[in-house]
Design a protein around this motif. Structure first.
Motif, PDB file in Angstrom:
ATOM      1  N   GLY A   1       0.810  -1.214   0.000  1.00  0.00           N
ATOM      2  CA  GLY A   1       0.000   0.000   0.000  1.00  0.00           C
ATOM      3  C   GLY A   1       0.842   1.261   0.000  1.00  0.00           C
ATOM      4  N   MET A   2       1.954   1.235   0.763  1.00  0.00           N
ATOM      5  CA  MET A   2       2.850   2.396   0.769  1.00  0.00           C
ATOM      6  C   MET A   2       3.453   2.630  -0.609  1.00  0.00           C
ATOM      7  N   ALA A   3       3.917   1.560  -1.247  1.00  0.00           N
ATOM      8  CA  ALA A   3       4.518   1.698  -2.577  1.00  0.00           C
ATOM      9  C   ALA A   3       3.500   2.220  -3.584  1.00  0.00           C
ATOM     10  N   MET A   4       2.287   1.718  -3.545  1.00  0.00           N
ATOM     11  CA  MET A   4       1.258   2.193  -4.459  1.00  0.00           C
ATOM     12  C   MET A   4       0.884   3.641  -4.160  1.00  0.00           C
ATOM     13  N   GLY A   5       0.922   4.013  -2.868  1.00  0.00           N
ATOM     14  CA  GLY A   5       0.661   5.399  -2.521  1.00  0.00           C
ATOM     15  C   GLY A   5       1.699   6.342  -3.094  1.00  0.00           C
ATOM     16  N   ILE A   6       2.976   5.951  -3.036  1.00  0.00           N
ATOM     17  CA  ILE A   6       4.055   6.775  -3.588  1.00  0.00           C
ATOM     18  C   ILE A   6       3.944   6.864  -5.106  1.00  0.00           C
ATOM     19  N   LEU A   7       3.683   5.721  -5.752  1.00  0.00           N
ATOM     20  CA  LEU A   7       3.577   5.717  -7.215  1.00  0.00           C
ATOM     21  C   LEU A   7       2.377   6.537  -7.687  1.00  0.00           C
ATOM     22  N   THR A   8       1.285   6.504  -6.923  1.00  0.00           N
ATOM     23  CA  THR A   8       0.103   7.282  -7.293  1.00  0.00           C
ATOM     24  C   THR A   8       0.327   8.775  -7.065  1.00  0.00           C
ATOM     25  N   ALA A   9       0.924   9.106  -5.912  1.00  0.00           N
ATOM     26  CA  ALA A   9       1.160  10.521  -5.606  1.00  0.00           C
ATOM     27  C   ALA A   9       2.167  11.152  -6.552  1.00  0.00           C
ATOM     28  N   SER A  10       3.135  10.362  -7.026  1.00  0.00           N
ATOM     29  CA  SER A  10       4.152  10.895  -7.931  1.00  0.00           C
ATOM     30  C   SER A  10       3.693  10.938  -9.382  1.00  0.00           C
TER      31      SER A  10
ATOM     32  N   ARG B   1      -1.513   6.194 -12.708  1.00  0.00           N
ATOM     33  CA  ARG B   1      -2.574   7.184 -12.876  1.00  0.00           C
ATOM     34  C   ARG B   1      -3.975   6.606 -12.699  1.00  0.00           C
ATOM     35  N   GLY B   2      -4.058   5.306 -12.511  1.00  0.00           N
ATOM     36  CA  GLY B   2      -5.380   4.696 -12.349  1.00  0.00           C
ATOM     37  C   GLY B   2      -6.017   5.020 -11.007  1.00  0.00           C
ATOM     38  N   GLN B   3      -7.318   4.715 -10.899  1.00  0.00           N
ATOM     39  CA  GLN B   3      -8.068   4.974  -9.681  1.00  0.00           C
ATOM     40  C   GLN B   3      -7.843   3.854  -8.655  1.00  0.00           C
ATOM     41  N   THR B   4      -7.638   4.226  -7.397  1.00  0.00           N
ATOM     42  CA  THR B   4      -7.421   3.247  -6.322  1.00  0.00           C
ATOM     43  C   THR B   4      -8.467   3.371  -5.215  1.00  0.00           C
ATOM     44  N   GLU B   5      -9.537   4.120  -5.465  1.00  0.00           N
ATOM     45  CA  GLU B   5     -10.508   4.412  -4.412  1.00  0.00           C
ATOM     46  C   GLU B   5     -11.170   3.155  -3.859  1.00  0.00           C
ATOM     47  N   ASN B   6     -11.505   2.218  -4.705  1.00  0.00           N
ATOM     48  CA  ASN B   6     -12.262   1.040  -4.270  1.00  0.00           C
ATOM     49  C   ASN B   6     -11.396  -0.222  -4.221  1.00  0.00           C
ATOM     50  N   ILE B   7     -10.098  -0.026  -4.043  1.00  0.00           N
ATOM     51  CA  ILE B   7      -9.161  -1.154  -4.008  1.00  0.00           C
ATOM     52  C   ILE B   7      -8.425  -1.158  -2.674  1.00  0.00           C
ATOM     53  N   LEU B   8      -8.322  -2.321  -2.067  1.00  0.00           N
ATOM     54  CA  LEU B   8      -7.549  -2.486  -0.829  1.00  0.00           C
ATOM     55  C   LEU B   8      -6.256  -3.218  -1.171  1.00  0.00           C
ATOM     56  N   PHE B   9      -5.145  -2.744  -0.637  1.00  0.00           N
ATOM     57  CA  PHE B   9      -3.834  -3.335  -0.907  1.00  0.00           C
ATOM     58  C   PHE B   9      -3.239  -3.905   0.382  1.00  0.00           C
ATOM     59  N   ALA B  10      -2.622  -5.080   0.275  1.00  0.00           N
ATOM     60  CA  ALA B  10      -1.928  -5.681   1.412  1.00  0.00           C
ATOM     61  C   ALA B  10      -0.864  -6.643   0.892  1.00  0.00           C
TER      62      ALA B  10
END
Length: 508
Positions: A83-92, A96-105
Motif C-alpha cells: 500500500g505504501m509503494a502504491m501510494g508513492i507511485l500514485t502521488a508521484s 494514474r489509475g483509480q485506487t478508491e475502491n481497491i484495498l492493498f496488502a
C-alpha cells in the motif's frame, strides 16, 4: 502531490480499517512514516524504496511523508509495504489509475516481489462488511494469501487480485487488469483418518460415551489403567467429527491466520482441529500469552477437540487455566497494549490414570500407591474443573472375548449417527445440547412424572450442585437424541447419571 490507499491493521479481535496517506513535497530527500508503527513498519521505507527502483519505476525526489490513519491505533507487520509503494507511485504520477475502491496488502522484497503475510484473514474479516458498504470492489494481495481470504469473499462481489510483484499491481491499477483469483480445484473436506474405531476391541461403553460427547458437544474425562485404550480411542475422534459449516471454517481459520499457522499445503482450515496436549505443556502454550496477546492450544482447538492426555500428571495450576475456556468458551488475555479475547469453543477430552501407578481398581494388578499419594494425585483435579466436565467414564482392559469378535462399530457409522443427532439439535434449538441455557433446558428437556421423581431424588440424596443438575439434563437430552426419542425417559436419565458420576462411584 497527495494520495490515499486503503488497507487494514492487525488488531485481534476487531481489526481496523487503515488509510495510507502519502504526501510528496519539494525538499531534501526524506522518508517519514507516522501512525504508531512498530519496527517492521518503520523499516518499510527501505523495502519500499528498493522495490520501486528495482521494479523499473523512478523513485520520486523530495520529501515523502506517509501517515497510517487512524494514528491512535498501533500498527504492526509488513503488510503495509504494498500500500505504501502504491501510494508513492500514485502521488508521484507514475500510476494514474483509480485506487478508491481497491484495498492493498502485502510485503515487498527488495526485487519488487510481493510476499505473503500472516494474519490477513483475521485483519479483513471484522471490517469487511463496512468496507463493502463503502464501495470496496477489489483486494490486491499476494497470491499465497488468496486461498484463505477466498473462503470469506466467495459469496460477495469482491474480486481478489493475486499479484506476484509490484509492477503487476501497478499495471492492474493502470488498466492492464489481472485475472481475479479462482481456486483451480475446490478443496474438499480432509479424508477420514486411517485410524478407525473398528480397530478398537471392546470398550463398548466408552465408545458410546465418546459418541454422546461428540454428538452433544459435551466434555469428557476417561480414567483407566495404562493400556486400557484411552489414548487409542481419543486419537480416533477426528474420524467421527461432523463437517464444519462455512462460519466455523472462517472463525477457525482466522485464529490460525492471526498466529501465522497456515501453510501452502493447508491455506485454510477445512476440518475440525484435534489438538493433543500432554504433561509437558506450559501455561502460555495452553491458553496463549506473550507481550502481544497470542492464541494458545485452547484457541487452536476452536470448533474442534482439545485432548489432554495424562491429565492428572499436569501441575494443578495448568489444569485450573481451563476454567474460563470451558465455562465461557473464550479466553481473555490482558496486556499493557490491550485485551485480546480469543474463542475457545471446543470439546474437551481428558484421559487420566486412576492413581500414580495406574493399577487402582484393576482386579488383576496390585496398586502400589499409598493413600496419601492417591489423594494428592486426585486432588490435582479441583472440584471447580470437575464440575465443568459433563461425562466421566472408566475404561477397563478389554476382555479376551472382545478381542476376537469380528464385528465392531466403525468411525463412519458413528459419524453418520453424530451428524443426524447434531442436525436434530440445530433444528430444535439452533445450538448443541451442551450450549443450552437454563431456559432452554426447561423448554426442551421436559420430564415425565417418574423422571421428575428421579431428578428430585438425585438432587436431594446426592447433594449435587445446580450446575450439575442442569448438566445431567443436557446429557440426558443427548442420550435421548441418539436413541431417536423426542421425550426424555427414565432410562435416558439413568444413563446420563451413570455418565455424570465419576468412576468408582464417587461424585465429580
Amino acid at each position: 502531490m497527495f494520495s490515499k490507499i486503503m488497507t487494514v491493521a492487525l488488531a485481534w479481535p476487531d481489526g481496523s480499517e487503515t488509510e495510507i496517506q502519502t504526501d510528496i513535497s519539494k525538499g531534501l530527500p526524506y522518508f517519514d512514516i507516522t501512525g504508531m508503527g512498530d519496527t517492521a513498519v518503520r523499516e518499510a521505507s527501505r523495502r519500499v524504496r528498493r522495490a520501486i527502483v528495482n521494479s523499473g519505476f523512478e523513485y520520486p525526489k523530495g520529501r515523502i511523508a506517509i501517515n497510517l490513519a487512524p494514528a491512535y491505533i498501533k500498527k504492526s507487520g509488513s503488510h503495509y509495504d504494498l500500500g505504501m509503494a502504491m501510494g508513492i507511485l500514485t502521488a508521484s504520477g507514475a500510476v494514474r489509475g483509480q485506487t478508491e475502491n481497491i484495498l492493498f496488502a502485502g510485503e515487498l522484497a527488495f526485487d519488487g516481489r510481493v510476499l505473503p503475510v500472516k494474519g490477513l484473514l483475521s485483519m479483513l474479516f471484522p471490517v469487511i462488511g463496512g468496507l463493502i458498504s463503502r464501495g470496496l470492489k477489489e483486494i490486491v494481495l499476494p497470491a499465497g494469501n488468496c486461498p484463505e481470504v477466498y473462503i470469506m469473499t466467495r459469496e460477495t462481489e469482491i474480486e481478489l487480485i493475486p499479484v506476484t510483484d509490484l509492477k503487476t499491481a501497478a499495471c492492474h491499477v493502470d488498466g492492464k487488469k489481472q485475472k481475479p483469483y479462482r481456486p483451480s480445484v475446490s478443496r474438499e473436506e480432509k479424508k477420514e483418518p486411517s485410524a478407525d474405531f473398528s480397530d478398537v476391541r471392546g470398550n463398548t461403553e466408552a465408545k458410546e460415551a465418546i459418541m454422546t460427547a461428540v454428538a452433544g458437544g459435551h466434555s469428557l474425562l476417561m480414567t483407566g489403567a495404562p493400556g486400557s485404550g484411552k489414548t487409542m480411542m481419543a486419537e480416533r475422534i477426528p474420524g467421527i467429527l461432523p463437517p464444519m459449516t462455512i462460519e466455523e471454517k472462517i472463525s477457525t481459520t482466522m485464529i490460525y491466520s492471526y498466529a501465522g499457522r497456515l501453510t501452502p499445503e493447508e491455506p485454510y482450515i477445512m476440518s475440525r482441529p484435534f489438538r493433543h496436549v500432554d504433561a509437558g505443556i506450559t501455561k502460555a502454550a495452553l491458553i496463549g500469552g506473550g507481550g502481544r496477546p497470542w492464541p494458545g492450544e485452547v484457541s487452536f482447538a476452536h470448533n474442534g477437540v482439545l485432548f489432554m492426555d495424562e491429565m492428572l500428571q499436569l501441575p494443578p495450576g495448568i489444569i485450573e487455566l481451563l476454567r474460563q475456556p470451558l465455562e465461557e468458551k473464550r479466553i481473555c488475555l490482558t496486556r499493557q497494549s490491550g485485551t485480546a479475547v480469543f474463542p475457545t469453543d471446543f470439546i474437551f477430552i481428558g484421559a487420566a490414570n486412576p492413581c500414580p501407578c495406574g493399577n487402582l481398581g484393576d482386579p488383576e494388578r496390585i496398586c502400589t500407591c499409598t493413600a496419601g499419594e492417591i489423594e494428592r494425585y486426585r486432588s490435582r483435579l479441583s472440584g471447580a474443573i470437575a464440575d465443568r466436565i459433563d461425562i466421566c467414564i472408566e475404561v477397563n482392559r478389554p476382555k479376551y472375548s472382545s478381542l476376537v469378535e469380528k464385528e465392531h462399530v466403525s468411525s463412519a457409522e458413528m459419524r453418520e449417527k453424530i451428524i443426524r443427532v447434531r442436525n436434530t439439535q440445530m433444528e430444535r434449538a439452533g445450538i448443541l445440547n451442551s450450549a443450552m441455557r437454563e431456559r432452554d433446558v426447561e423448554a426442551y428437556c421436559r420430564l415425565s412424572g417418574e423422571g421428575e421423581a428421579f431428578m428430585k431424588a438425585v438432587y436431594e440424596r446426592e447433594k449435587i450442585s445446580a450446575r450439575k443438575y442442569f448438566k445431567l439434563l443436557r446429557v440426558a437430552r443427548t442420550v435421548a437424541d441418539i436413541k431417536g426419542s423426542e421425550n426424555i425417559s427414565l432410562s435416558h436419565l439413568t444413563a446420563a447419571w451413570h455418565y455424570v458420576r465419576t468412576p468408582g462411584g464417587e461424585r465429580v
